[in-house]
Scaffold this active site. Structure first.
Site, short mmCIF file in Angstrom:
data_model
loop_
_atom_site.label_atom_id
_atom_site.label_comp_id
_atom_site.label_asym_id
_atom_site.label_seq_id
_atom_site.Cartn_x
_atom_site.Cartn_y
_atom_site.Cartn_z
N LYS A 106 0.82 -1.22 0.00
CA LYS A 106 0.00 0.00 0.00
C LYS A 106 0.86 1.27 0.00
O LYS A 106 0.60 2.18 -0.78
CB LYS A 106 -0.93 0.04 1.22
CG LYS A 106 -1.96 -1.07 1.27
CD LYS A 106 -2.88 -0.90 2.47
CE LYS A 106 -2.15 -0.92 3.80
NZ LYS A 106 -1.57 -2.22 4.18
N ARG B 59 -9.42 1.58 9.24
CA ARG B 59 -9.06 0.17 9.49
C ARG B 59 -10.03 -0.52 10.41
O ARG B 59 -9.83 -1.69 10.73
CB ARG B 59 -7.71 0.09 10.20
CG ARG B 59 -6.57 0.31 9.36
CD ARG B 59 -5.33 -0.07 10.14
NE ARG B 59 -4.26 0.64 9.55
CZ ARG B 59 -3.08 0.13 9.26
NH1 ARG B 59 -2.80 -1.09 9.58
NH2 ARG B 59 -2.17 0.84 8.67
N ARG C 69 11.85 -6.11 4.69
CA ARG C 69 11.81 -4.69 5.07
C ARG C 69 12.43 -4.48 6.45
O ARG C 69 13.05 -3.46 6.72
CB ARG C 69 10.36 -4.20 5.06
CG ARG C 69 10.24 -2.70 5.31
CD ARG C 69 8.84 -2.20 5.08
NE ARG C 69 7.93 -2.57 6.16
CZ ARG C 69 6.62 -2.32 6.14
NH1 ARG C 69 6.07 -1.71 5.11
NH2 ARG C 69 5.86 -2.68 7.14
N ARG D 223 12.16 -1.39 11.04
CA ARG D 223 10.93 -1.02 11.75
C ARG D 223 10.69 -1.95 12.92
O ARG D 223 10.75 -3.17 12.78
CB ARG D 223 9.73 -1.08 10.78
CG ARG D 223 9.34 0.28 10.25
CD ARG D 223 8.25 0.17 9.23
NE ARG D 223 6.98 -0.37 9.74
CZ ARG D 223 5.83 -0.24 9.10
NH1 ARG D 223 5.78 0.40 7.95
NH2 ARG D 223 4.73 -0.76 9.60
N ARG E 179 0.09 -8.54 13.54
CA ARG E 179 -0.51 -7.52 12.65
C ARG E 179 -1.43 -8.17 11.62
O ARG E 179 -2.48 -7.63 11.28
CB ARG E 179 0.58 -6.71 11.96
CG ARG E 179 1.20 -5.66 12.90
CD ARG E 179 2.56 -5.22 12.42
NE ARG E 179 2.54 -4.61 11.12
CZ ARG E 179 3.60 -4.56 10.31
NH1 ARG E 179 4.75 -5.10 10.66
NH2 ARG E 179 3.50 -3.98 9.15
P1 ADP Z 1 1.14 -1.83 7.78
O1 ADP Z 1 -0.18 -1.67 7.13
O2 ADP Z 1 2.20 -2.22 6.81
O3 ADP Z 1 1.10 -2.71 8.99
P2 ADP Z 1 1.19 1.01 8.53
O4 ADP Z 1 2.39 1.84 8.32
O5 ADP Z 1 -0.01 1.32 7.72
O6 ADP Z 1 1.69 -0.48 8.35
O7 ADP Z 1 0.76 1.08 10.07
C1 ADP Z 1 1.70 0.80 11.09
C2 ADP Z 1 1.00 0.82 12.46
O8 ADP Z 1 0.41 2.13 12.70
C3 ADP Z 1 -0.17 -0.15 12.63
O9 ADP Z 1 0.25 -1.45 12.97
C4 ADP Z 1 -0.93 0.54 13.77
O10 ADP Z 1 -0.32 0.35 15.01
C5 ADP Z 1 -0.80 2.01 13.43
N1 ADP Z 1 -1.92 2.48 12.57
C6 ADP Z 1 -1.82 2.94 11.29
N2 ADP Z 1 -3.04 3.27 10.80
C7 ADP Z 1 -3.93 3.01 11.79
C8 ADP Z 1 -5.35 3.12 11.91
N3 ADP Z 1 -6.10 3.58 10.90
N4 ADP Z 1 -5.93 2.77 13.08
C9 ADP Z 1 -5.20 2.32 14.09
N5 ADP Z 1 -3.87 2.17 14.06
C10 ADP Z 1 -3.22 2.50 12.93
#
Ligand code: ADP
Length: 198
Positions: free
Chosen positions: A14, A89, A128, A134, A145
């Protein structure tokens, strides 16, 4: 004007696609993950609040996340469209986004679901981890996750499908190919006007 949401499991690509599509469609990419990470790195008040959730692979509480997005969507550059990456989400976040957009008399134009099977996403995330370090890219946290995604976020696909908004894109293959697939689906629907029309 394009109001687009990218959805898919962690590791589906994404973030990578969001940057490329934002350029092609001339809209800002708004990534809640990036906003949170920026704040964690800079040790802001928000960053200190969200760090433990992110490091554990848990979702940040909706109240915090919703407030961040509401502020970001109010900025001038989002008035002409935007690309949301990683928000909403949860079903509560969907309700909040609906509320924010309908207050402006708008709604999402399209939801792009990027798919990739579990083996592929796990191997991408582990790679990654080596490249970017990370804290949430360790094997245990990645597994968590993926579980949280399946439980809390995958149901959103049905919600948006019922609205006729979802287009499913195969996330396997070269980065450029995936971008082309998405742009083709967008132009087919008259979205992302600056994408090459063929
Ligand atoms: P990925 O989708 O690859 O796991 P992201 O960079 O989108 O990684 O998100 C990393 C972290 O940020 C998530 O695991 C969560 O802890 C937090 N996060 C991001 N977007 C949201 C959201 N919309 N609601 C709650 N937590 C979020």
């Amino acid at each position: 004007m394009t109001r687009l949401l990218l959805i898919g499991p962690p590791g589906a690509g994404k973030g990578t696609q969001a940057e490329r599509l934002a350029l092609a469609c001339e809209v800002p990419a708004i990534s809640t993950g990036d906003i949170f990470r920026y704040n964690v790195t800079n040790k802001t008040e928000l960053g200190l609040e969200v760090k433990s959730f992110i490091d554990a692979g848990a979702y940040v509480p909706d109240t915090l996340t919703n407030a961040i997005v509401a502020d970001r969507l109010k900025e001038a550059d989002a008035a002409g469209g935007f690309l949301l990456d990683g928000y909403p989400r949860t079903t509560d976040q969907v309700a909040e986004l609906d509320r924010l957009l309908s207050a402006e008399g708008t709604q999402l134009d399209i939801v792009v679901l990027i798919t990739a099977d579990t083996d592929e996403v796990v191997s991408r995330l582990l790679k990654r981890a080596v490249e970017q370090g990370r804290a949430d890219d360790t094997a245990d946290v990645i597994r968590h996750r993926l579980d949280v995604y399946a439980e809390q976020t995958a149901p959103l696909i049905d919600v948006y499908s019922a609205r006729g908004l979802v287009v499913t894109i195969d996330g396997l293959g070269a980065v450029e190919e995936v971008t082309e697939r998405i742009l083709a689906a967008l132009t087919e629907r008259g979205l992302c006007a600056s994408a090459p029309t063929t």
